[in-house]
Design a protein around this motif. Structure first.
Motif, PDB file in Angstrom:
ATOM      1  N   VAL A   1       0.837  -1.201   0.000  1.00  0.00           N
ATOM      2  CA  VAL A   1       0.000   0.000   0.000  1.00  0.00           C
ATOM      3  C   VAL A   1       0.874   1.254   0.000  1.00  0.00           C
ATOM      4  CG1 VAL A   1      -1.673   1.320   1.353  1.00  0.00           C
ATOM      5  CG2 VAL A   1      -1.962  -1.151   1.072  1.00  0.00           C
ATOM      6  N   PHE A   2       1.940   1.219   0.801  1.00  0.00           N
ATOM      7  CA  PHE A   2       2.826   2.379   0.884  1.00  0.00           C
ATOM      8  C   PHE A   2       3.519   2.640  -0.445  1.00  0.00           C
ATOM      9  CE2 PHE A   2       6.882   4.296   2.770  1.00  0.00           C
ATOM     10  CZ  PHE A   2       6.321   5.548   2.895  1.00  0.00           C
ATOM     11  N   GLN A   3       4.097   1.603  -1.039  1.00  0.00           N
ATOM     12  CA  GLN A   3       4.797   1.815  -2.304  1.00  0.00           C
ATOM     13  C   GLN A   3       3.849   2.298  -3.389  1.00  0.00           C
ATOM     14  OE1 GLN A   3       8.580   1.266  -3.585  1.00  0.00           O
ATOM     15  NE2 GLN A   3       7.232   2.940  -4.125  1.00  0.00           N
ATOM     16  N   ARG A   4       2.667   1.742  -3.452  1.00  0.00           N
ATOM     17  CA  ARG A   4       1.706   2.179  -4.466  1.00  0.00           C
ATOM     18  C   ARG A   4       1.307   3.637  -4.251  1.00  0.00           C
ATOM     19  NH1 ARG A   4      -3.697  -1.300  -5.389  1.00  0.00           N
ATOM     20  NH2 ARG A   4      -4.247  -0.317  -3.396  1.00  0.00           N
ATOM     21  N   SER A   5       1.124   4.025  -2.989  1.00  0.00           N
ATOM     22  CA  SER A   5       0.724   5.402  -2.714  1.00  0.00           C
ATOM     23  C   SER A   5       1.824   6.396  -3.084  1.00  0.00           C
ATOM     24  CB  SER A   5       0.341   5.553  -1.238  1.00  0.00           C
ATOM     25  OG  SER A   5       1.473   5.468  -0.387  1.00  0.00           O
ATOM     26  N   LEU A   6       3.075   5.980  -3.006  1.00  0.00           N
ATOM     27  CA  LEU A   6       4.169   6.878  -3.361  1.00  0.00           C
ATOM     28  C   LEU A   6       4.203   7.174  -4.861  1.00  0.00           C
ATOM     29  CD1 LEU A   6       6.983   5.473  -1.053  1.00  0.00           C
ATOM     30  CD2 LEU A   6       5.765   7.649  -0.816  1.00  0.00           C
ATOM     31  N   PHE A   7       3.596   6.306  -5.643  1.00  0.00           N
ATOM     32  CA  PHE A   7       3.481   6.569  -7.077  1.00  0.00           C
ATOM     33  C   PHE A   7       2.162   7.240  -7.435  1.00  0.00           C
ATOM     34  CE2 PHE A   7       7.085   3.809  -7.337  1.00  0.00           C
ATOM     35  CZ  PHE A   7       7.734   4.173  -8.515  1.00  0.00           C
TER      36      PHE A   7
ATOM     37  N   ALA B   1       8.415  14.496 -10.089  1.00  0.00           N
ATOM     38  CA  ALA B   1       8.847  13.477 -11.049  1.00  0.00           C
ATOM     39  C   ALA B   1       7.643  12.766 -11.669  1.00  0.00           C
ATOM     40  CB  ALA B   1       9.747  12.464 -10.361  1.00  0.00           C
ATOM     41  N   THR B   2       7.853  12.222 -12.862  1.00  0.00           N
ATOM     42  CA  THR B   2       6.833  11.401 -13.516  1.00  0.00           C
ATOM     43  C   THR B   2       7.467  10.052 -13.874  1.00  0.00           C
ATOM     44  OG1 THR B   2       7.389  12.432 -15.631  1.00  0.00           O
ATOM     45  CG2 THR B   2       5.508  13.338 -14.423  1.00  0.00           C
ATOM     46  N   PRO B   3       7.813   9.263 -12.865  1.00  0.00           N
ATOM     47  CA  PRO B   3       8.501   8.003 -13.121  1.00  0.00           C
ATOM     48  C   PRO B   3       7.558   6.968 -13.726  1.00  0.00           C
ATOM     49  CG  PRO B   3       7.910   8.156 -10.825  1.00  0.00           C
ATOM     50  CD  PRO B   3       7.554   9.479 -11.438  1.00  0.00           C
ATOM     51  N   GLU B   4       8.160   6.041 -14.437  1.00  0.00           N
ATOM     52  CA  GLU B   4       7.363   4.933 -14.968  1.00  0.00           C
ATOM     53  C   GLU B   4       6.841   4.103 -13.807  1.00  0.00           C
ATOM     54  OE1 GLU B   4       7.840   1.075 -17.968  1.00  0.00           O
ATOM     55  OE2 GLU B   4       9.459   2.552 -17.740  1.00  0.00           O
ATOM     56  N   ARG B   5       5.564   3.802 -13.853  1.00  0.00           N
ATOM     57  CA  ARG B   5       4.935   3.068 -12.755  1.00  0.00           C
ATOM     58  C   ARG B   5       5.284   1.592 -12.871  1.00  0.00           C
ATOM     59  NH1 ARG B   5      -0.079   0.964 -11.015  1.00  0.00           N
ATOM     60  NH2 ARG B   5      -0.783   1.837  -9.019  1.00  0.00           N
ATOM     61  N   PRO B   6       5.892   1.000 -11.832  1.00  0.00           N
ATOM     62  CA  PRO B   6       6.273  -0.412 -11.901  1.00  0.00           C
ATOM     63  C   PRO B   6       5.058  -1.309 -12.118  1.00  0.00           C
ATOM     64  CG  PRO B   6       7.308   0.669 -10.031  1.00  0.00           C
ATOM     65  CD  PRO B   6       6.298   1.626 -10.566  1.00  0.00           C
ATOM     66  N   ALA B   7       5.228  -2.306 -12.954  1.00  0.00           N
ATOM     67  CA  ALA B   7       4.120  -3.201 -13.276  1.00  0.00           C
ATOM     68  C   ALA B   7       3.619  -3.965 -12.062  1.00  0.00           C
ATOM     69  CB  ALA B   7       4.553  -4.178 -14.371  1.00  0.00           C
ATOM     70  N   PHE B   8       4.513  -4.244 -11.107  1.00  0.00           N
ATOM     71  CA  PHE B   8       4.098  -5.057  -9.963  1.00  0.00           C
ATOM     72  C   PHE B   8       3.041  -4.358  -9.111  1.00  0.00           C
ATOM     73  CE2 PHE B   8       7.419  -2.624  -7.780  1.00  0.00           C
ATOM     74  CZ  PHE B   8       6.854  -2.405  -6.531  1.00  0.00           C
TER      75      PHE B   8
ATOM     76  N   ASP C   1       0.367  -3.192 -10.104  1.00  0.00           N
ATOM     77  CA  ASP C   1      -0.956  -3.577 -10.613  1.00  0.00           C
ATOM     78  C   ASP C   1      -1.138  -5.091 -10.625  1.00  0.00           C
ATOM     79  OD1 ASP C   1      -1.859  -0.904 -11.216  1.00  0.00           O
ATOM     80  OD2 ASP C   1      -0.371  -0.916 -12.828  1.00  0.00           O
ATOM     81  N   ALA C   2      -0.181  -5.799 -10.062  1.00  0.00           N
ATOM     82  CA  ALA C   2      -0.256  -7.263  -9.996  1.00  0.00           C
ATOM     83  C   ALA C   2      -0.856  -7.687  -8.656  1.00  0.00           C
ATOM     84  CB  ALA C   2       1.140  -7.855 -10.168  1.00  0.00           C
TER      85      ALA C   2
END
Length: 296
Positions: free
Chosen positions: A131-137, A219-226, A228-229
């Motif tokens: 949840v934390f990593q997803r929220s940071l993106f 920043a507009t970093p590429e969102r890691p695919a994981f 959404d997994a």
């Protein structure tokens, strides 16, 4: 405070540990966060010790526990390994695990990786790793609130803090949240512990070793695919006690938990990030009420 017991672990380090309560009572392990020690739980241990075997370590890098050199020594796997090794050293098979801040982050990971050892999980203001990593993106407010992590990862910070003095560090990183609760002997103990050789670097290395990615605010970093997994659920009963006024970890950390924690109880309290200091009675009340209904 109860005297500390030095325990050598199979992971190769030694921890100072507060032990309280009957040895044959249900075990509960309490994990503190940054920049603290077992003192996080000073107002909570006496109540739990009435009917639990309470174990509250100074985790690796903190106080007078071992401070191995190098960032890699503070990787999450190493710290979770300490927890399991501590339980084994004390002859504990299954236990309730409680964690605040970084201790809570370790607790989430331990519950996911060692469900056979952890019967119940109680979290106090510590984000679920996914949840934390997803929220940071995905959440600009949480990303902005987490920029302190990037500052803590700067290796120049250690000398900067030492140059400013530990009293300055106490006032700017900790006491501004809990001034009325942390004073006298507790303040003196923290200043002494932070002054141990290598202590500041060891504590900050927890941030440096973490795999969490914190993009810059603009920043507009590429969102890691994981992100959404699928992510595995926590299978244990989980209590989350959350200080609603936490400015570093925002309400999104609680709001997005249900899909990942099927057996979830949430108790919001009027406090900031350092809930065990600011509202210990609320933590105890929430734990006791939950413990009476949770089934391992």
């Amino acid at each position: 405070m109860t005297g500390l017991t030095r325990i050598a672990l199979s992971t190769g380090i030694e921890l100072d540990v507060q032990l309280a309560g009957p040895r044959d009572a249900p075990p509960v392990i309490l994990l503190h966060g940054f920049p603290e020690s077992h003192r996080t739980w000073r107002a909570i241990v006496p109540d739990l010790a009435r009917d639990h075997f309470v174990v509250a370590p100074d985790q690796r890098g903190y106080a007078r526990s071992s401070k191995p050199e190098g960032v890699a020594a503070y990787a999450p796997d190493r710290i979770v390994g300490d927890l399991i090794a501590l339980a084994e050293a004390l002859g504990i098979e299954r236990f309730t695990l409680v964690g605040h801040d970084w201790g809570g982050a370790v607790a989430w990971m331990a519950a996911l990786r060692h469900p056979e050892r952890i019967a119940r999980l109680a979290i106090v203001n510590a984000p679920h790793p996914f949840v934390f990593q997803r929220s940071l993106f995905d959440d600009p407010a949480q990303r902005a609130a987490s920029q302190y992590i990037t500052r803590f990862r700067d290796t120049a910070l250690d000398q900067h803090i030492l140059g400013k003095g530990l009293e300055w560090f106490f006032a700017t990183s900790f006491a501004q949240h809990v001034t009325s609760a942390v004073a006298g002997a507790d303040k003196a103990a923290y200043l002494d512990e932070w002054g141990q050789p290598g202590a500041l670097t060891a504590m900050l290395n927890w941030y440096r070793a973490s795999p969490i990615v914190v993009p810059a605010p603009d920043a507009t970093p590429e969102r890691p695919a994981f992100l959404d997994a699928p992510f595995p659920p926590v299978t244990q009963p989980v209590l989350v006690v959350w200080g609603a006024a936490d400015k570093a970890l925002l309400p999104i950390q609680v709001e997005q938990l249900p899909p990942f924690v099927p057996d979830l109880t949430v108790r919001m309290v009027e406090a900031g990030h350092f809930v065990p200091w600011q509202a210990p009675e609320a933590v105890i009340a929430a734990f006791r009420a939950w413990e009476g209904t949770a089934v391992a």
